[in-house]
Structures are given as structure tokens and as C-alpha cells.
Design an enzyme around this catalytic site. Structure first.
Site, PDB file in Angstrom:
ATOM      1  N   LYS A 222       0.843  -1.201   0.000  1.00  0.00           N
ATOM      2  CA  LYS A 222       0.000   0.000   0.000  1.00  0.00           C
ATOM      3  C   LYS A 222       0.882   1.255   0.000  1.00  0.00           C
ATOM      4  O   LYS A 222       0.700   2.156  -0.786  1.00  0.00           O
ATOM      5  CB  LYS A 222      -0.916  -0.029   1.226  1.00  0.00           C
ATOM      6  CG  LYS A 222      -1.833   1.157   1.334  1.00  0.00           C
ATOM      7  CD  LYS A 222      -2.788   1.029   2.509  1.00  0.00           C
ATOM      8  CE  LYS A 222      -3.537   2.333   2.711  1.00  0.00           C
ATOM      9  NZ  LYS A 222      -4.450   2.300   3.848  1.00  0.00           N
ATOM     10  N   GLU A 228      10.470  -4.642   4.588  1.00  0.00           N
ATOM     11  CA  GLU A 228      10.570  -6.043   4.152  1.00  0.00           C
ATOM     12  C   GLU A 228      10.275  -6.155   2.658  1.00  0.00           C
ATOM     13  O   GLU A 228      11.013  -6.806   1.904  1.00  0.00           O
ATOM     14  CB  GLU A 228       9.557  -6.909   4.917  1.00  0.00           C
ATOM     15  CG  GLU A 228       9.852  -7.067   6.395  1.00  0.00           C
ATOM     16  CD  GLU A 228       9.180  -6.001   7.260  1.00  0.00           C
ATOM     17  OE1 GLU A 228       8.901  -4.875   6.760  1.00  0.00           O
ATOM     18  OE2 GLU A 228       8.949  -6.282   8.453  1.00  0.00           O
ATOM     19  N   GLY A 285      -4.862  -1.906   5.046  1.00  0.00           N
ATOM     20  CA  GLY A 285      -4.060  -3.039   4.574  1.00  0.00           C
ATOM     21  C   GLY A 285      -4.733  -4.381   4.821  1.00  0.00           C
ATOM     22  O   GLY A 285      -4.784  -5.247   3.943  1.00  0.00           O
ATOM     23  N   ARG A 286      -5.268  -4.570   6.028  1.00  0.00           N
ATOM     24  CA  ARG A 286      -5.853  -5.873   6.367  1.00  0.00           C
ATOM     25  C   ARG A 286      -7.258  -6.054   5.792  1.00  0.00           C
ATOM     26  O   ARG A 286      -7.883  -7.084   5.989  1.00  0.00           O
ATOM     27  CB  ARG A 286      -5.834  -6.072   7.879  1.00  0.00           C
ATOM     28  CG  ARG A 286      -6.460  -4.933   8.673  1.00  0.00           C
ATOM     29  CD  ARG A 286      -6.069  -5.004  10.142  1.00  0.00           C
ATOM     30  NE  ARG A 286      -6.545  -3.840  10.899  1.00  0.00           N
ATOM     31  CZ  ARG A 286      -5.877  -2.707  11.024  1.00  0.00           C
ATOM     32  NH1 ARG A 286      -4.701  -2.545  10.420  1.00  0.00           N
ATOM     33  NH2 ARG A 286      -6.369  -1.711  11.752  1.00  0.00           N
ATOM     34  N   GLU A 371      -4.747  -6.739  14.782  1.00  0.00           N
ATOM     35  CA  GLU A 371      -4.251  -5.418  14.380  1.00  0.00           C
ATOM     36  C   GLU A 371      -5.395  -4.406  14.437  1.00  0.00           C
ATOM     37  O   GLU A 371      -5.186  -3.225  14.672  1.00  0.00           O
ATOM     38  CB  GLU A 371      -3.634  -5.473  12.975  1.00  0.00           C
ATOM     39  CG  GLU A 371      -2.761  -4.275  12.654  1.00  0.00           C
ATOM     40  CD  GLU A 371      -1.896  -4.451  11.416  1.00  0.00           C
ATOM     41  OE1 GLU A 371      -0.706  -4.803  11.539  1.00  0.00           O
ATOM     42  OE2 GLU A 371      -2.413  -4.228  10.307  1.00  0.00           O
ATOM     43  N   HIS A 402      -4.688 -33.183  17.575  1.00  0.00           N
ATOM     44  CA  HIS A 402      -3.567 -34.014  18.019  1.00  0.00           C
ATOM     45  C   HIS A 402      -2.408 -33.174  18.522  1.00  0.00           C
ATOM     46  O   HIS A 402      -1.293 -33.679  18.658  1.00  0.00           O
ATOM     47  CB  HIS A 402      -3.123 -34.931  16.878  1.00  0.00           C
ATOM     48  CG  HIS A 402      -4.232 -35.855  16.462  1.00  0.00           C
ATOM     49  ND1 HIS A 402      -4.449 -37.067  17.082  1.00  0.00           N
ATOM     50  CD2 HIS A 402      -5.208 -35.710  15.536  1.00  0.00           C
ATOM     51  CE1 HIS A 402      -5.518 -37.644  16.521  1.00  0.00           C
ATOM     52  NE2 HIS A 402      -6.004 -36.832  15.597  1.00  0.00           N
ATOM     53  N   LYS A 530       9.280  -0.822  14.346  1.00  0.00           N
ATOM     54  CA  LYS A 530       9.808  -0.521  13.001  1.00  0.00           C
ATOM     55  C   LYS A 530      10.913   0.525  13.087  1.00  0.00           C
ATOM     56  O   LYS A 530      11.982   0.382  12.505  1.00  0.00           O
ATOM     57  CB  LYS A 530       8.691   0.087  12.133  1.00  0.00           C
ATOM     58  CG  LYS A 530       7.860  -0.865  11.342  1.00  0.00           C
ATOM     59  CD  LYS A 530       7.074  -0.051  10.306  1.00  0.00           C
ATOM     60  CE  LYS A 530       5.754  -0.662   9.965  1.00  0.00           C
ATOM     61  NZ  LYS A 530       4.912   0.181   9.126  1.00  0.00           N
TER      62      LYS A 530
HETATM   63  O1  F6P Z   1       2.060  -4.132   9.952  1.00  0.00           O
HETATM   64  C1  F6P Z   1       1.719  -2.834   9.633  1.00  0.00           C
HETATM   65  C2  F6P Z   1       1.207  -2.716   8.237  1.00  0.00           C
HETATM   66  O2  F6P Z   1       1.038  -1.370   7.963  1.00  0.00           O
HETATM   67  C3  F6P Z   1      -0.087  -3.476   7.977  1.00  0.00           C
HETATM   68  O3  F6P Z   1      -1.206  -2.817   8.418  1.00  0.00           O
HETATM   69  C4  F6P Z   1      -0.014  -3.638   6.507  1.00  0.00           C
HETATM   70  O4  F6P Z   1      -0.922  -4.595   6.062  1.00  0.00           O
HETATM   71  C5  F6P Z   1       1.430  -4.033   6.343  1.00  0.00           C
HETATM   72  O5  F6P Z   1       2.124  -3.244   7.278  1.00  0.00           O
HETATM   73  C6  F6P Z   1       2.015  -3.843   4.971  1.00  0.00           C
HETATM   74  O6  F6P Z   1       1.976  -2.515   4.553  1.00  0.00           O
HETATM   75  P1  F6P Z   1       2.189  -2.111   3.049  1.00  0.00           P
HETATM   76  O7  F6P Z   1       1.106  -2.724   2.236  1.00  0.00           O
HETATM   77  O8  F6P Z   1       2.143  -0.613   3.025  1.00  0.00           O
HETATM   78  O9  F6P Z   1       3.542  -2.615   2.599  1.00  0.00           O
END
Ligand code: F6P
Length: 570
Positions: A222, A228, A285-286, A371, A402, A530
């Protein structure tokens, strides 16, 4: 745009001394010793009274320690917290995400086009929401059709065989979970891969088994700034340029597309904005799998199936928006959860999908619920006064049986369980489905009934066990029962049913957030770690030793950094 009779900024935490909360507390004290078994024995119609059907899903909440009076008190609580008005505020695009000044419109991503009336067409900050959503869906339809039909090819003319979605959190969990869940609908030529972790082992494992000439990378973020995702995207880009024979920078366009709200970031990475699928800041995002973040899903199952997935969610939206609370499946699921959390004292909720293809559903719900509602500050900035989101965890049945079901049956905590099952399978193997469903139903029955000491004794006596052994084993083999669960059934795990299931939980989370008085749509809690990781990364990459005299870290963190640096710098 309609207005609500209150302002979100003035919504305080649910207070333990409000009349509806006190009434529920008193009711709990008066009923807590009535076993679930007795509730079933005393009411042959209990199943009919505590089940609800909507959008192709069936919810049985009869195996919870509650009565009609409990539900009626919970509906009072929901009304007192203005759930209905707030629900409408979300659907019409009011800025209910007050800490980020944003509307919350994932429901608009699945509104059928064209909107049924001018009144249904949404305009937010001058943006024609439905028209923009439709335009991006068209872009997704054209692109996915072209990849699936082999029109879109790699730089040396070969069709795409592997799709690698690079994203994390909502940009990974949704597409990954849905692609796995809808595996039987997947295009036979395409293999889907998901890379999320900054741990290089994640992308390394994927890169080691794909061919750059036939791979399409979908960079899903987003913000297009997430550490990452950016690191993995750069590694993928570098790998492509070094591994694809004769490929040049211009060939990247055949192999890299982006899904983002950040056009400048996408351009800076080197992806042509023509190969970018946009979405908007009013999609959390979620809550984004319905947006272009679902591109990998549409590539895997095709646009027609993706549309069915959206339609299933829309059916649940329509039900949620219009059904009275008493027949409203998401509201009921939410209120049962509030009962378990705030009155019965459960600290966690276990998710048990009895469907192998829903293996990633518990992790998906972890982000969606935790979240969203893992908050300790109310919308008005005051501290919350009651417990909010429980810990969400789980795994597929029968595997969980199990592993950790022992604790669920006989442990010291009472953990409610959501069982989820499809009645008909996609496979044709004889025997498996009945065995799966038998286990699912048996577990919820066992949690509810337990096994009394008298029953255990009688069973052991029938087997001829000596009295001294019976006495020794009796406490170990007794099950307290009275352990609550919901069961959600669908006919088959189709795109539409999955869409409805996810929307059910999204709205459940929404209702609980409203009741607790928190903002379910921000996530400030992920920021601190972060920022600190960015500082530590600098330190790991420099030569200076960390010591407490610098005052940067505590002795433990310094010690860990120094041990790591000794290896990284070697
Ligand atoms: O973990 C925080 C967060 O902002 C989530 O809400 C989101 O889904 C994720 O990081 C990834 O964010 P982006 O889509 O901006 O890379």
C-alpha cells in the site's frame, strides 16, 4: 452523505458501570453455574433459537453459555453503543478512522457496478468511489486475462508459469490465504508463490525454484515503503537482471508489476505506472484483498471467479447493513465474542477450520482481529476500561486435535473455539469428508458436554477395571465440559462462500470495535518496533561497538547487537 448523531472523536471506552454492562455482569453472576448441558436439556429448540443463516453461511452459536436473556442484554449493549448508526457511517464513507482522518470503504470495493441508484454512488472528498473501483477492476480483468491466456509473455516470448507476490501483512496474508483456499479453481499453468519475510531464506527458497524468463513478480505494498517488501523487491529485481540471460533493464517491464497507492514510489523503483494497479487510502491493509491487492488472486483463479469472491462479500455486506441486530450474523458473532471476552473472561479465541485449504485462515484472522482491535485507547483518547481483542490463534482440524486440543478440553483456561467447515468437498475421495465432519461435530459436542465422573466411572466399570485403578484414573479422565464454541458451515468452499466468510469476520471486528469504543482501522502499535529496527540496522552495518555509555540501548540490547555484529562483520 448521512450524518450520525454523534462525533467519533467523542466516543469513549465502553464503561464497566454503564447500565447495560452492569446488567450483563449481574446476569453472568446469576447464570454462570448453569452448565451448557443443562441449557440443551432444558430446551429442545435451542438449536433453532441460536442459529442464523446469511449470504450462504450458517452460524450455530447454541453451544455458548448463553440464553435468550443474555442475547437480549447484549443487543441492548450494542444499541447503547450506537452500532447501527456507526455501521451506516462506515458504509456511506464518513471518516470513521479518526486518527488517520480516513473513510473506511472496503465494502465499496465489492459494490456491484453500476451502483443500483444515484444515492448508492459514493463520493468521498470529491472522488467518485464506485467509478474508480470499477476502472481498476477493468484493468485487473484485462491484465489477468492476458497473463492467463499467454498473451502477456516474458521478455524472451515464453508464457508466464510462476507468479511471486512480494508483500507483507495485509499485502500478503489476504492473497496468500485466498489463493490457498481456492486452490481447486487455480489455473493449471500458474504456480503461486508468496514472499513476505525480510529473512532472506524466504525469497531464497522461492528464487531457487523458478525461471526468471517465465516469472511475474507482483510487488504489493500500500505504502511502497515497507522495509521487508522493498528489500525483497530489490533482491528480486537484482536476481532477475543477473539470472535472466540477455535480459536488460527494459525487460523488467514484462516481469514486474506493482500494486500500491504510492505512484511516486512505484516509479522510483523502476516500474512503469502503466503496470501499476492502484488503490486508495480508504482501504486498510488488512481489508485490502478486495482491492488490486487481490491481483494475485485474480491471476490464480481468473477474473470471473474473483468477481464471485467480491459478490459473496457484498452479499454479507448487504445482510450486515440491513438485517436487524437480532438476525444479523456479524453482529451476533461479535456479541457472542464480547460475552466471552468481557463477561466470561476468555483471553483467547481459537480458530479451527475443518478444511485443509483454509490452513492460512487463522493467520489471516490474527491480523484482521488483532491489528484492528488490539487497542488500549478509546476513540476519544482516554484509556479503555474493559478488555479488548482476545488473542486469535489456531490451525486446521483435525491436526489441532492431536496437538493443542488437550489444553482446550482439560486445561485451566476456557478458550472458545470457532469451528468452520464446508459440507461438500472439492475432491472425490471416498470416506474423508464424513470422517472430517464427524471430528468437527464431535469436538464441539465434547467441549460442550464434557464427561462427568459418574460417566467415566460407569464406562470403566463396564470394561471390568479394578476399583483402585478406577479411583486413581477418575480425575484424569473426567472432562469438565461447558466449553463454548461457534460452528460456521457453508455448502462448499467456493469463491462466493469465502468472500462471505471473510466479510463476516470483518464486520464482526467492526461491531466489537464500536462496542469497545476503539478505532479498528489504525495500527500505531506496529510503528515503535519498526523505527527501532531502522536504528539497530544502522548499528549492525557500522563498525563502532555499541556500549551502554553511548546511552542508546540497555545492556541486553547492546550485548545482542555486539554478538550479531561479530558474525556479520566477520
Ligand atoms: O504491519 C503494519 C502494516 O502497515 C499493515 O497494516 C499492513 O498490512 C502491512 O504493514 C504492509 O503494509 P504495506 O502494504 O504498506 O507494505
Amino acid at each position: 452523505m448521512s450524518t450520525t448523531p454523534y462525533s467519533a472523536q467523542h466516543i469513549s471506552s465502553l464503561k464497566a458501570d454503564t447500565p447495560s454492562f452492569l446488567a450483563l455482569q449481574e446476569h453472568y453472576a446469576a447464570t454462570k453455574n448453569i452448565p451448557l448441558r443443562a441449557l440443551f436439556d432444558g430446551d429442545p429448540d435451542r438449536f433453532a433459537s441460536f442459529t442464523v443463516e446469511a449470504a450462504g453461511l450458517f452460524l450455530d452459536y447454541a453451544k455458548n453459555t448463553l440464553t435468550s436473556e443474555t442475547m437480549s442484554l447484549l443487543f441492548n449493549l450494542a444499541r447503547e453503543r450506537h452500532v447501527e448508526a456507526r455501521r451506516e457511517a462506515m458504509f456511506v464513507g464518513e471518516k470513521i478512522n479518526t486518527t488517520e482522518h480516513r473513510a473506511v470503504l472496503h465494502t465499496a470495493l465489492r459494490t456491484p457496478w453500476p451502483p443500483s441508484s444515484a444515492a448508492a454512488a459514493l463520493v468521498v472528498d470529491g472522488q467518485q468511489v464506485n467509478a474508480d473501483v470499477h476502472a481498476v477492476l477493468e484493468q485487473i480483468a484485462t491484465f489477468t486475462e492476458s497473463v492467463r491466456s499467454e498473451k502477456w509473455r516474458g521478455y524472451n516470448g515464453k508464457p508466464i508459469t510462476d507468479i511471486v507476490n512480494i508483500g507483507i501483512g495485509g499485502s500478503d496474508l489476504g492473497p496468500k490465504m485466498v489463493c490457498q483456499a481456492l486452490r481447486p479453481f487455480q489455473h493449471a499453468r500458474l504456480t503461486m508463490h508468496f514472499v513476505s519475510n525480510v529473512d532472506g531464506h524466504d525469497i531464497d527458497a522461492v528464487l531457487s525454484k523458478i525461471d526468471p524468463a517465465t516469472t511475474l513478480f507482483v510487488i504489493a505494498s500500500k505504502t511502497f515503503t515497507t522495509m521487508e517488501t522493498m528489500m525483497n523487491a530489490h533482491s528480486a529485481r537484482q536476481w532477475f537482471l543477473t539470472q535472466a540471460e540477455t535480459a536488460t533493464e527494459t525487460d523488467l517491464a514484462h516481469h514486474f508489476v506493482a500494486v500500491s497507492t504510492n505512484t511516486e514510489g512505484v516509479k522510483a523503483f523502476g516500474i512503469d505506472p502503466q503496470n501499476m494497479f492502484p488503490f486508495w487510502d480508504w482501504v486498510g491493509g488488512r481489508y485490502s484483498v478486495w482491492s488490486s491487492i487481490g491481483l494475485s488472486v485474480a491471476l490464480a483463479i481468473g477474473f470471473e471467479r474473483f468477481s464471485e469472491f467480491l459478490a459473496g462479500a457484498h452479499a454479507m455486506d448487504s445482510h450486515f447493513r440491513s438485517a436487524p441486530l437480532e438476525q444479523n450474523m456479524p453482529a451476533i458473532l461479535a456479541l457472542v465474542g464480547v460475552w466471552q471476552r468481557n463477561f466470561c473472561g476468555s483471553a483467547s479465541l481459537s480458530i479451527a477450520p475443518y478444511h485443509q485449504d483454509l490452513g492460512n485462515f487463522p493467520s489471516y484472522l490474527q491480523q484482521l482481529e488483532m491489528e484492528s482491535n488490539g487497542k488500549r485507547t478509546a476513540l476519544d483518547g482516554s484509556p479503555v476500561e474493559v478488555n479488548t481483542c482476545p488473542v486469535i490463534w489456531g490451525n486446521v482440524g483435525t491436526n489441532g486435535q492431536h496437538a493443542y486440543f488437550q489444553l482446550l478440553h482439560q486445561g485451566t483456561d476456557i478458550t472458545p473455539v470457532d469451528f468452520i467447515a464446508a459440507l461438500a468437498p472439492e475432491h472425490r475421495l471416498p470416506g474423508h469428508q464424513a470422517a472430517l465432519l464427524a471430528n468437527c461435530f464431535a469436538q464441539s459436542e465434547a467441549f460442550m458436554r464434557g464427561k462427568s465422573a459418574d460417566e467415566v466411572r460407569a464406562e470403566m466399570q463396564t470394561k471390568g477395571m479394578p476399583e483402585d485403578q478406577i479411583t486413581a484414573l477418575l480425575p484424569h479422565r473426567t472432562f469438565p465440559g461447558n466449553r463454548p464454541s461457534n460452528t460456521i458451515l457453508m455448502q462448499k468452499l467456493t469463491p462466493a462462500a469465502l468472500g462471505a466468510l471473510i466479510a463476516l469476520y470483518e464486520h464482526k471486528v467492526f461491531v466489537q470495535g464500536v462496542i469497545w469504543g476503539i478505532n479498528s482501522f489504525d495500527q500505531w502499535g506496529v510503528e515503535l518496533g519498526k523505527v527501532m529496527a531502522t536504528h539497530i540496522l544502522d548499528e549492525l552495518n557500522t563498525n563502532a561497538t555499541c556500549d551502554s555509555s553511548v546511552g542508546k540501548h540497555d545492556s541486553s540490547t547492546n550485548g545482542l547487537i555486539n554478538r550479531a555484529r561479530a558474525v556479520l562483520m566477520a
